[in-house]
Design an enzyme around this catalytic site. Sequence first.
Site, PDB file in Angstrom:
ATOM      1  N   ASN A 144       0.830  -1.222   0.000  1.00  0.00           N
ATOM      2  CA  ASN A 144       0.000   0.000   0.000  1.00  0.00           C
ATOM      3  C   ASN A 144       0.860   1.266   0.000  1.00  0.00           C
ATOM      4  O   ASN A 144       0.352   2.372   0.164  1.00  0.00           O
ATOM      5  CB  ASN A 144      -0.954   0.002   1.198  1.00  0.00           C
ATOM      6  CG  ASN A 144      -0.230   0.050   2.535  1.00  0.00           C
ATOM      7  OD1 ASN A 144       1.008   0.076   2.574  1.00  0.00           O
ATOM      8  ND2 ASN A 144      -0.967   0.061   3.619  1.00  0.00           N
ATOM      9  N   HIS A 200       3.411   1.956   2.164  1.00  0.00           N
ATOM     10  CA  HIS A 200       3.986   2.416   3.438  1.00  0.00           C
ATOM     11  C   HIS A 200       5.500   2.234   3.453  1.00  0.00           C
ATOM     12  O   HIS A 200       6.044   1.346   2.813  1.00  0.00           O
ATOM     13  CB  HIS A 200       3.306   1.778   4.653  1.00  0.00           C
ATOM     14  CG  HIS A 200       3.563   0.332   4.898  1.00  0.00           C
ATOM     15  ND1 HIS A 200       2.591  -0.553   5.305  1.00  0.00           N
ATOM     16  CD2 HIS A 200       4.702  -0.402   4.819  1.00  0.00           C
ATOM     17  CE1 HIS A 200       3.122  -1.745   5.457  1.00  0.00           C
ATOM     18  NE2 HIS A 200       4.392  -1.685   5.170  1.00  0.00           N
ATOM     19  N   GLU A 203       1.725   4.654   7.328  1.00  0.00           N
ATOM     20  CA  GLU A 203       0.646   4.136   6.489  1.00  0.00           C
ATOM     21  C   GLU A 203       0.023   5.260   5.656  1.00  0.00           C
ATOM     22  O   GLU A 203       0.108   6.439   6.025  1.00  0.00           O
ATOM     23  CB  GLU A 203      -0.434   3.525   7.393  1.00  0.00           C
ATOM     24  CG  GLU A 203       0.006   2.264   8.143  1.00  0.00           C
ATOM     25  CD  GLU A 203      -0.102   0.991   7.312  1.00  0.00           C
ATOM     26  OE1 GLU A 203       0.276   1.013   6.120  1.00  0.00           O
ATOM     27  OE2 GLU A 203      -0.554  -0.028   7.861  1.00  0.00           O
TER      28      GLU A 203
END
Length: 241
Positions: free
Chosen positions: A134, A136, A141
């Site tokens: 994703n 990160h 995050e």
Amino acid sequence: MNIRVFRTPSDAGIYAASMLERVITSLERPVIGLATGETVIPVYDALVNFVRCGLNVSHVTTINLDEYVGLAPDHPQSYHQFMNEHLFSRIGIRMQSTHLPNGVAPDLAAECERYNEVIRNHPIDMQVLGIGVNGHIGFNEPSHALITGTHVVNLTPETIAMNARFFSRKEDVPRQAITMGIQSILQAKQIMLLAFGEHKADIIYRALKDGIRTDVPASILQLHKDVTVILDRQSAARLGL
Ligand code: GLP
């Protein structure tokens, strides 16, 4: 950004370890920022080989990116254990020279402050980074805002699902972590970002070629002046190189 594409993760790991060797041998007190995850294992394997062939690391300080909240250093899935198993115990580094956040500190806010102080006292010469699917980096995050310093983060459902492969019971997967912040990462003098496998191809494209966005935290690395991106052919597939 300097992008290097290798045939295999192990070739890439040797290249990455050579970059680390250059920092380690050229500085009196080198500080290396370290990451965990499958991606960095070939780097640590190569570095261990270099040490076995005579590279001296007795003057090196290491600072890791992150640790799970709630896992003690001796927990088999903790990042402390990962580092001991894949690197520290194999190169005989003094444990006082290694730093990781304490995921079981009674006061997590104080622990974040302590870790910021560790980073302030040891400016990072070379930061090793992997990347989550994703986007990160560390455990920063995707979010509407990126946090500068060390902080406690609620892991996203996607990250928790990815991490579940390392735990026998789903309910044991940590929901929170302590991570170094984005500013601390960007303050490293040099950064190497590694990614292998076709499951990373899409996020590598978005991180490197698609503008800077807080929902792709790794894209902020485009602002840093000394980043080397180390890929295999699969993770580089969308870059059109
Ligand atoms: C974890 C770590 C990251 C790492 C990422 C990718 O979430 N906190 O630092 O980059 O996983 O892991 P892997 O290398 O296993 O794909």
